[in-house]
Design a protein around this motif. Structure first.
Motif, PDB file in Angstrom:
ATOM      1  N   VAL A  20      -8.870 -22.031   4.503  1.00  0.00           N
ATOM      2  CA  VAL A  20      -9.863 -22.851   5.210  1.00  0.00           C
ATOM      3  C   VAL A  20     -10.965 -21.968   5.780  1.00  0.00           C
ATOM      4  N   ARG A  21     -10.579 -20.868   6.388  1.00  0.00           N
ATOM      5  CA  ARG A  21     -11.580 -19.973   6.975  1.00  0.00           C
ATOM      6  C   ARG A  21     -12.494 -19.380   5.907  1.00  0.00           C
ATOM      7  N   ALA A  22     -11.924 -18.973   4.782  1.00  0.00           N
ATOM      8  CA  ALA A  22     -12.723 -18.368   3.714  1.00  0.00           C
ATOM      9  C   ALA A  22     -13.717 -19.360   3.121  1.00  0.00           C
ATOM     10  N   ALA A  23     -13.391 -20.649   3.200  1.00  0.00           N
ATOM     11  CA  ALA A  23     -14.285 -21.680   2.676  1.00  0.00           C
ATOM     12  C   ALA A  23     -15.471 -21.938   3.593  1.00  0.00           C
ATOM     13  N   GLY A  24     -15.459 -21.326   4.765  1.00  0.00           N
ATOM     14  CA  GLY A  24     -16.587 -21.455   5.672  1.00  0.00           C
ATOM     15  C   GLY A  24     -16.516 -22.640   6.610  1.00  0.00           C
ATOM     16  N   LEU A  25     -15.379 -23.340   6.645  1.00  0.00           N
ATOM     17  CA  LEU A  25     -15.242 -24.458   7.569  1.00  0.00           C
ATOM     18  C   LEU A  25     -14.944 -23.937   8.965  1.00  0.00           C
ATOM     19  N   ALA A  26     -15.537 -24.551   9.954  1.00  0.00           N
ATOM     20  CA  ALA A  26     -15.297 -24.168  11.341  1.00  0.00           C
ATOM     21  C   ALA A  26     -13.966 -24.749  11.799  1.00  0.00           C
ATOM     22  N   ILE A  27     -13.037 -23.881  12.177  1.00  0.00           N
ATOM     23  CA  ILE A  27     -11.750 -24.325  12.708  1.00  0.00           C
ATOM     24  C   ILE A  27     -11.903 -24.453  14.221  1.00  0.00           C
ATOM     25  N   ASP A  28     -11.867 -25.689  14.706  1.00  0.00           N
ATOM     26  CA  ASP A  28     -12.086 -25.918  16.135  1.00  0.00           C
ATOM     27  C   ASP A  28     -10.863 -25.564  16.964  1.00  0.00           C
ATOM     28  N   ARG A 203      -1.896  -6.291  -3.956  1.00  0.00           N
ATOM     29  CA  ARG A 203      -1.474  -4.911  -3.681  1.00  0.00           C
ATOM     30  C   ARG A 203      -2.509  -3.887  -4.153  1.00  0.00           C
ATOM     31  N   GLU A 204      -3.355  -4.271  -5.091  1.00  0.00           N
ATOM     32  CA  GLU A 204      -4.377  -3.349  -5.594  1.00  0.00           C
ATOM     33  C   GLU A 204      -5.500  -3.122  -4.585  1.00  0.00           C
ATOM     34  N   ARG A 205      -5.614  -3.998  -3.600  1.00  0.00           N
ATOM     35  CA  ARG A 205      -6.685  -3.875  -2.617  1.00  0.00           C
ATOM     36  C   ARG A 205      -6.344  -2.801  -1.586  1.00  0.00           C
ATOM     37  N   SER A 206      -7.346  -2.389  -0.859  1.00  0.00           N
ATOM     38  CA  SER A 206      -7.149  -1.247   0.028  1.00  0.00           C
ATOM     39  C   SER A 206      -7.460  -1.547   1.489  1.00  0.00           C
ATOM     40  N   GLY A 207      -7.580  -2.812   1.837  1.00  0.00           N
ATOM     41  CA  GLY A 207      -7.870  -3.171   3.217  1.00  0.00           C
ATOM     42  C   GLY A 207      -6.669  -2.979   4.129  1.00  0.00           C
ATOM     43  N   ALA A 208      -6.901  -3.128   5.419  1.00  0.00           N
ATOM     44  CA  ALA A 208      -5.858  -2.886   6.416  1.00  0.00           C
ATOM     45  C   ALA A 208      -4.669  -3.823   6.256  1.00  0.00           C
ATOM     46  N   ASN A 209      -4.909  -5.036   5.766  1.00  0.00           N
ATOM     47  CA  ASN A 209      -3.826  -6.014   5.642  1.00  0.00           C
ATOM     48  C   ASN A 209      -3.323  -6.187   4.211  1.00  0.00           C
ATOM     49  N   ALA A 210      -3.754  -5.331   3.292  1.00  0.00           N
ATOM     50  CA  ALA A 210      -3.373  -5.497   1.892  1.00  0.00           C
ATOM     51  C   ALA A 210      -1.864  -5.367   1.701  1.00  0.00           C
ATOM     52  N   ALA A 211      -1.258  -4.330   2.276  1.00  0.00           N
ATOM     53  CA  ALA A 211       0.186  -4.132   2.113  1.00  0.00           C
ATOM     54  C   ALA A 211       0.967  -5.274   2.764  1.00  0.00           C
ATOM     55  N   LEU A 212       0.537  -5.688   3.957  1.00  0.00           N
ATOM     56  CA  LEU A 212       1.187  -6.791   4.651  1.00  0.00           C
ATOM     57  C   LEU A 212       1.128  -8.066   3.822  1.00  0.00           C
ATOM     58  N   LEU A 213      -0.061  -8.412   3.334  1.00  0.00           N
ATOM     59  CA  LEU A 213      -0.204  -9.626   2.534  1.00  0.00           C
ATOM     60  C   LEU A 213       0.583  -9.535   1.234  1.00  0.00           C
ATOM     61  N   GLY A 214       0.599  -8.360   0.617  1.00  0.00           N
ATOM     62  CA  GLY A 214       1.379  -8.194  -0.602  1.00  0.00           C
ATOM     63  C   GLY A 214       2.856  -8.425  -0.360  1.00  0.00           C
ATOM     64  N   LEU A 301      -7.114 -14.819  -0.134  1.00  0.00           N
ATOM     65  CA  LEU A 301      -6.143 -13.762   0.157  1.00  0.00           C
ATOM     66  C   LEU A 301      -6.702 -12.382  -0.223  1.00  0.00           C
ATOM     67  N   LEU A 302      -7.390 -12.316  -1.347  1.00  0.00           N
ATOM     68  CA  LEU A 302      -7.968 -11.036  -1.756  1.00  0.00           C
ATOM     69  C   LEU A 302      -9.063 -10.584  -0.793  1.00  0.00           C
ATOM     70  N   SER A 303      -9.818 -11.553  -0.304  1.00  0.00           N
ATOM     71  CA  SER A 303     -10.854 -11.221   0.677  1.00  0.00           C
ATOM     72  C   SER A 303     -10.229 -10.623   1.930  1.00  0.00           C
ATOM     73  N   GLU A 304      -9.113 -11.198   2.363  1.00  0.00           N
ATOM     74  CA  GLU A 304      -8.419 -10.653   3.539  1.00  0.00           C
ATOM     75  C   GLU A 304      -7.832  -9.273   3.224  1.00  0.00           C
ATOM     76  N   ALA A 305      -7.337  -9.097   1.992  1.00  0.00           N
ATOM     77  CA  ALA A 305      -6.737  -7.821   1.615  1.00  0.00           C
ATOM     78  C   ALA A 305      -7.790  -6.718   1.472  1.00  0.00           C
ATOM     79  N   ASP A 306      -9.052  -7.105   1.403  1.00  0.00           N
ATOM     80  CA  ASP A 306     -10.155  -6.130   1.319  1.00  0.00           C
ATOM     81  C   ASP A 306     -10.652  -5.685   2.689  1.00  0.00           C
TER      82      ASP A 306
END
Length: 307
Positions: A20-28, A203-214, A301-306
């Protein structure tokens, strides 16, 4: 456009929030409910997720038990945390929440600025409590998409899907108050799946949460693997797709009634799709562009993993 998410914060709930957040909708706002785990663990999961993924919306604590007082959880499937993992877990964080869910939902609806849409990912207890406490606000809800129910079969029992069985009275209350319910049921959600290639991509991504999300994604996938399947239904993110990209799904107008009794039938969502048999009272989300839905979720998910 205001969006509210009601959740029993397991991993697929988290993936739905990120979608939902990645789609740009405002979560109230977000409200918490028991379900995947007892409310204390749901609170811990939400606090940890808020810290790890930098939530910028308020989180509110809701019901710790069903309308009639029972506490049904999915711990036998998801484990004690409600978030199975092959390694990394969310790091514990302070519970910096923003007050009771009922008070927050009342304020959000009473403000009345623009459409009010709710994505409910667990038992409908918080929404039912709102209906009972402030029935005058029920008409202000423009859309209620619920990941729950089963038009043809259950999963927690032969008849009942878990979120429905956890509080069937809540579903009945929501239906009785005429909320604009759209049910993203088991049949629909099972059309949107994840597999080993998705875990590898994260897992191929290198962001701070990539390992956690994987690790969390693979832990969720392992539920299916333990049953001899190589793909896992991504239940809550599938419902999120219906919220953020309604053009990707199809819906039938149906009659939904809740079975509240019976040793083997309690919790069943009885769906009648013949309008000459019963007056429609809800929508059943039935079809989906499976590839587009999968790509939408994976992209989030990939955006977060980046990051």
């Amino acid at each position: 456009m205001g969006v509210w998410i009601d959740t029993d914060m397991g991993f697929d709930d988290l993936a739905a929030v990120l979608t939902v957040r990645a789609a740009g909708l405002a979560i109230d706002g977000v409200s918490l409910v028991f379900g995947n785990a007892p409310l204390a663990q749901v609170r811990a999961n939400a606090a940890a997720a808020a810290q790890a993924f930098s939530f910028r919306f308020p989180v509110h604590v809701g019901a710790d038990r069903a309308i009639l007082g029972a506490v049904e959880t999915a711990e036998t499937i998801l484990g004690k945390t409600g978030m199975p993992s092959t390694g990394a877990q969310l790091e514990p964080a302070p519970e910096d929440f923003s007050g009771p869910a009922l008070e927050a939902l009342v304020g959000w609806l009473a403000a009345g600025a623009g459409p009010r849409r709710i994505l409910a990912l667990g038992p409908l207890t918080n929404i039912a409590i709102l209906c009972l406490a402030r029935p005058d606000l029920a008409p202000k809800i423009d859309e209620l998409i619920w990941m729950g129910g089963g038009a043809t079969m259950g999963n927690h029992t032969a008849s009942a899907e878990f979120n429905a069985l956890a509080d069937p009275e809540a579903v009945a209350i929501v239906l009785a108050h005429g909320l604009p319910l759209k049910m993203a049921d088991l049949d629909f959600c099972r059309k949107v799946t994840i597999g080993a290639e998705d875990v590898a991509a994260i897992r191929e991504r290198s962001g701070a949460n990539a390992a956690l999300l994987g690790d969390l994604t693979e832990g969720f996938l392992d539920i299916a693997r333990a049953r001899g399947r190589d793909r896992m239904a991504f239940f809550d993110p599938a419902a999120a797709v219906a919220l953020v990209r309604p053009d990707l799904v199809t819906m039938q107008t149906v009659r939904i009634d809740m079975e509240l009794a019976g040793v083997h039938t309690r919790g069943r969502t009885v769906v009648e799709n013949r309008p000459h048999k019963a007056a429609p009272n809800a929508g059943l989300i039935s079809g989906v562009d499976e590839h587009a839905a999968h790509e939408l979720i994976l992209s989030a998910l990939l955006s977060e993993a980046d990051r």
